[in-house]
Design a protein around this motif. Structure first.
Motif, short mmCIF file in Angstrom:
data_model
loop_
_atom_site.label_atom_id
_atom_site.label_comp_id
_atom_site.label_asym_id
_atom_site.label_seq_id
_atom_site.Cartn_x
_atom_site.Cartn_y
_atom_site.Cartn_z
N SER A 102 0.83 -1.20 0.00
CA SER A 102 0.00 0.00 0.00
C SER A 102 0.86 1.24 0.00
CB SER A 102 -0.92 -0.03 1.22
OG SER A 102 -1.70 1.13 1.27
N LEU A 103 1.94 1.20 0.84
CA LEU A 103 2.86 2.33 0.87
C LEU A 103 3.54 2.53 -0.49
CD1 LEU A 103 4.50 1.81 4.39
CD2 LEU A 103 2.93 3.63 3.72
N GLU A 104 3.94 1.38 -1.07
CA GLU A 104 4.58 1.45 -2.40
C GLU A 104 3.61 1.97 -3.43
OE1 GLU A 104 7.72 1.19 -5.01
OE2 GLU A 104 7.70 0.92 -2.84
N ALA A 105 2.34 1.49 -3.29
CA ALA A 105 1.32 1.94 -4.24
C ALA A 105 1.11 3.45 -4.11
CB ALA A 105 0.01 1.20 -4.03
N ASN A 106 1.07 3.89 -2.84
CA ASN A 106 0.90 5.32 -2.62
C ASN A 106 2.08 6.12 -3.18
OD1 ASN A 106 -1.58 4.99 -1.36
ND2 ASN A 106 -0.67 4.80 0.71
N HIS A 107 3.27 5.55 -2.95
CA HIS A 107 4.47 6.20 -3.44
C HIS A 107 4.47 6.28 -4.97
CE1 HIS A 107 8.58 7.57 -3.53
NE2 HIS A 107 8.94 6.51 -4.30
N LEU A 108 4.09 5.10 -5.54
CA LEU A 108 4.00 5.06 -7.00
C LEU A 108 2.93 6.00 -7.51
CD1 LEU A 108 4.40 1.23 -7.66
CD2 LEU A 108 6.06 3.03 -8.15
N SER A 109 1.85 6.05 -6.76
CA SER A 109 0.76 6.93 -7.17
C SER A 109 1.22 8.39 -7.14
CB SER A 109 -0.44 6.72 -6.25
OG SER A 109 -1.49 7.58 -6.62
N ARG A 110 1.98 8.74 -6.08
CA ARG A 110 2.49 10.10 -6.00
C ARG A 110 3.48 10.39 -7.14
NH1 ARG A 110 2.44 8.94 -0.42
NH2 ARG A 110 4.69 8.49 -0.45
N LYS A 111 4.33 9.36 -7.37
CA LYS A 111 5.26 9.52 -8.46
C LYS A 111 4.53 9.70 -9.79
CE LYS A 111 9.58 7.36 -7.08
NZ LYS A 111 10.58 6.32 -7.42
N GLU A 112 3.51 8.86 -9.96
CA GLU A 112 2.73 8.95 -11.20
C GLU A 112 2.05 10.30 -11.32
OE1 GLU A 112 -0.78 6.52 -13.57
OE2 GLU A 112 -0.19 5.92 -11.56
N ALA A 113 1.53 10.78 -10.23
CA ALA A 113 0.88 12.09 -10.23
C ALA A 113 1.90 13.19 -10.56
CB ALA A 113 0.22 12.36 -8.87
N ALA A 114 3.10 13.03 -9.93
CA ALA A 114 4.14 14.01 -10.20
C ALA A 114 4.56 13.98 -11.67
CB ALA A 114 5.35 13.76 -9.30
N LEU A 115 4.69 12.74 -12.17
CA LEU A 115 5.04 12.60 -13.58
C LEU A 115 3.97 13.19 -14.49
CD1 LEU A 115 6.53 8.97 -13.61
CD2 LEU A 115 7.77 11.12 -13.98
N GLN A 116 2.73 12.92 -14.09
CA GLN A 116 1.63 13.48 -14.89
C GLN A 116 1.65 15.01 -14.87
OE1 GLN A 116 -1.89 11.67 -13.26
NE2 GLN A 116 -1.64 9.75 -14.44
N GLN A 117 1.91 15.54 -13.64
CA GLN A 117 2.01 16.99 -13.54
C GLN A 117 3.17 17.54 -14.40
OE1 GLN A 117 2.32 17.94 -9.42
NE2 GLN A 117 0.15 17.45 -8.96
N ARG A 118 4.30 16.82 -14.31
CA ARG A 118 5.46 17.25 -15.09
C ARG A 118 5.17 17.16 -16.59
NH1 ARG A 118 11.64 14.89 -14.51
NH2 ARG A 118 12.61 16.41 -15.92
N GLU A 119 4.50 16.04 -16.94
CA GLU A 119 4.15 15.85 -18.35
C GLU A 119 3.21 16.94 -18.82
OE1 GLU A 119 2.23 12.43 -21.31
OE2 GLU A 119 2.41 12.07 -19.16
#
Length: 340
Positions: A39-56
């Motif tokens: 769950s923590l990894e998923a959250n971390h990945l989700s944050r990363k994905e969100a950050a990537l999406q924001q960056r994109e």
């Protein structure tokens, strides 16, 4: 009494149960830990994905902004190139318009007569009006003389007076201002300033020459004063001399032609034409015009007119006056002639 084996069996079951429960708890704890980790990894990945999406999204926005700037810059450059092309086209059109204006101005200048040329037109109209009038009086070319006289006299109503006046002025050295003053009244007549006026009188003069009108007029006037052989035998020497004098009509004709010759030789002298003889010819005609015309003068004026035509004085004067009107055309013609 307790059975020891039962007690041991019971302890073994208890141990097995504890062990199973421990293992189950341990597994659950492990699963729970793994779940929490996931769950923590998923959250971390989700944050990363969100950050990537924001960056994109930011990169896309930046790219769109950059592309917009490029499009705007490209548009400005295109507009600049278009403006340059339009400016070049406008300059070319302006140059063409200037060339056309220059050409039209040159053509207009060529179509307009100078003051001196306008004076010549009027004098030649006077010549034509006078000799067609004499044709009418003496019955020469009766089929056309009346209509010709009517036409030319409408343009030159006082031919003798005008030519005699021009000859009188030619006796004196005149300045350009005085010559322009002489021509001032000529400008009041319609069509004087157009080159077709000159063309028309030249055609008229050629027609007169081809029909030998001048010769026929001179002969007709001489016949009026011809004396029969019987009269020559009966009159004394003084009367014979008197009868050989020119008639008034013939005297006017001689004076008319003397004025004509003075006019053209004065112009020739002023333009530096035929420099070896121009001054002498002018003074000779001035001298002869100062006395009453004689039969000898009548012969002289005819020779003078022949010399004028032979030397092409009128054509030379036309070339000289055209230089002032259209120097570019004259220089081009002279260059072309020298290259041949």
């Amino acid at each position: 009494m307790f059975d020891v084996s039962e007690v041991h069996a019971s302890k073994h079951e208890m141990n097995s149960d504890y062990l199973g429960r421990y293992q189950s708890l341990t597994f659950e704890i492990s699963v729970s830990s793994i779940g929490e980790g996931a769950s923590l990894e998923a959250n971390h990945l989700s944050r990363k994905e969100a950050a990537l999406q924001q960056r994109e999204a930011a990169l896309k926005a930046a790219a769109q902004t950059h592309d917009g700037r490029n499009v705007k810059i490209a548009t400005l450059r295109l507009e600049e190139e278009t403006s340059k092309d339009e400016a070049a086209s406008a300059l070319e059109q302006l140059h063409e318009a200037e060339c056309e204006i220059k050409f039209l101005r040159t053509m207009t200048q060529r179509m307009i007569l100078s003051q001196e040329e306008m004076e010549e037109v009027v004098l030649k109209r006077c010549w034509l009006a006078r000799y067609w009038n004499l044709c009418v009086q003496h019955g020469i070319h009766p089929e056309i003389a009346a209509s010709k006289y009517e036409y030319w006299s409408s343009l030159a109503p006082l031919p003798l007076e005008v030519v005699l006046s021009a000859g009188q002025k030619a006796k004196e050295e005149s300045s350009a201002e005085e010559r322009d003053k002489v021509s001032h009244d000529l400008n009041q007549l319609p069509g004087e300033g157009k080159i077709d006026s000159m063309i028309l009188v030249e055609k008229g003069m050629r027609e007169l020459a081809s029909l030998k009108v001048e010769d026929a007029v001179v002969l007709a006037m001489a016949q009026h004063r011809r004396i029969s052989d019987e009269m020559k035998l009966t009159v004394d020497a003084q009367n014979l001399l008197e009868t050989c004098e020119l008639s008034q009509e013939e005297a006017q004709d001689v004076a008319f032609k003397q004025a004509w010759l003075m006019y053209f030789w004065r112009r020739a002298k002023n333009h530096g034409l035929e420099q070896d003889i121009a001054e002498e010819r002018l003074q000779s005609w001035i001298t002869s015009s100062a006395r009453s015309p004689t039969p000898h003068d009548a012969v002289d004026v005819e020779r003078g007119l022949m010399e004028l035509r032979k030397l092409g004085i009128e054509n030379q004067l036309w070339e000289e006056t055209r230089k002032a009107v259209d120097p570019d055309s004259y220089n081009f013609r002279m260059t072309a002639d020298s290259d041949m």
